[in-house]
Design a protein around this motif. Structure first.
Motif, mmCIF file in Angstrom:
data_model
loop_
_atom_site.group_PDB
_atom_site.id
_atom_site.type_symbol
_atom_site.label_atom_id
_atom_site.label_comp_id
_atom_site.label_asym_id
_atom_site.label_seq_id
_atom_site.Cartn_x
_atom_site.Cartn_y
_atom_site.Cartn_z
ATOM 1 N N GLN A 157 35.315 43.702 32.993
ATOM 2 C CA GLN A 157 34.609 43.680 34.273
ATOM 3 C C GLN A 157 33.378 42.778 34.237
ATOM 4 N N PHE A 158 32.765 42.649 33.069
ATOM 5 C CA PHE A 158 31.465 42.003 32.932
ATOM 6 C C PHE A 158 31.537 40.978 31.808
ATOM 7 N N GLU A 212 36.514 33.050 47.238
ATOM 8 C CA GLU A 212 37.496 33.826 47.996
ATOM 9 C C GLU A 212 37.388 35.332 47.780
ATOM 10 N N ASP A 213 36.797 35.754 46.694
ATOM 11 C CA ASP A 213 36.782 37.168 46.309
ATOM 12 C C ASP A 213 35.355 37.712 46.359
ATOM 13 N N ASP A 214 35.079 38.573 47.324
ATOM 14 C CA ASP A 214 33.751 39.165 47.469
ATOM 15 C C ASP A 214 33.390 40.110 46.331
ATOM 16 N N ASN A 215 34.363 40.475 45.503
ATOM 17 C CA ASN A 215 34.117 41.392 44.389
ATOM 18 C C ASN A 215 33.792 40.690 43.076
ATOM 19 N N LEU A 216 33.829 39.341 43.075
ATOM 20 C CA LEU A 216 33.501 38.587 41.874
ATOM 21 C C LEU A 216 32.215 37.804 42.130
ATOM 22 N N SER A 250 34.302 41.357 37.622
ATOM 23 C CA SER A 250 33.437 41.415 38.801
ATOM 24 C C SER A 250 32.134 40.634 38.630
ATOM 25 N N VAL A 251 31.725 40.351 37.378
ATOM 26 C CA VAL A 251 30.485 39.624 37.138
ATOM 27 C C VAL A 251 30.694 38.596 36.032
ATOM 28 N N ILE A 252 30.247 37.368 36.315
ATOM 29 C CA ILE A 252 30.151 36.326 35.302
ATOM 30 C C ILE A 252 28.703 35.868 35.306
ATOM 31 N N ASN A 253 28.023 36.051 34.187
ATOM 32 C CA ASN A 253 26.619 35.662 34.064
ATOM 33 C C ASN A 253 26.541 34.428 33.173
#
Length: 119
Positions: A65-66, A111-115, A89-92
């Motif tokens: 996810q992270f 395109e993806d509001d969750n990423l 969901s998160v790329i830092n």
């Protein structure tokens, strides 16, 4: 750090989080070994100031996810298959090479509001 690959090899298969923070003044640029793909339960990776490359096998981590890779200016291109990771969901990437993000990942982020991408 001597033996980074051996460290990863020695970890149990069922870990859910894995991180390393370089707090020294020494510049590190490790190639994360392909064996990271064996941690099927992994949901968070945090490598700060120590990474040069991430293998395609990271995309085997279907529960991830992270993905946090801040302060890695030497990081090369992330695997494009990251765009297909269902739970991500998160790329830092703060303080890292901004050119390391493949177009396929950028497109999914749009395109993806969750990423979410942090640069």
């Amino acid at each position: 750090l001597y033996g980074f690959e051996e460290l990863i090899e020695g970890l149990p298969d069922n870990i859910t989080e894995f991180g390393f923070v370089n707090k020294s003044s020494q510049k590190l640029a490790w190639d994360i070994p392909a064996s990271i793909g064996r941690f099927k339960q992994l949901n968070a990776i945090n490598f700060v100031g120590c990474v040069a490359s991430i293998p395609d096998s990271v995309c085997n981590l279907q529960k991830l996810q992270f993905l946090s890779l801040p302060d890695n200016p030497n990081i090369q291109m992330l695997p494009s298959c990251i765009a297909e990771m269902p739970k991500l969901s998160v790329i830092n990437m703060k303080g890292s090479n901004k050119n390391s993000i493949p177009d396929s990942v950028k497109q999914r982020i749009q395109e993806d509001d969750n990423l979410h991408l942090f640069e």
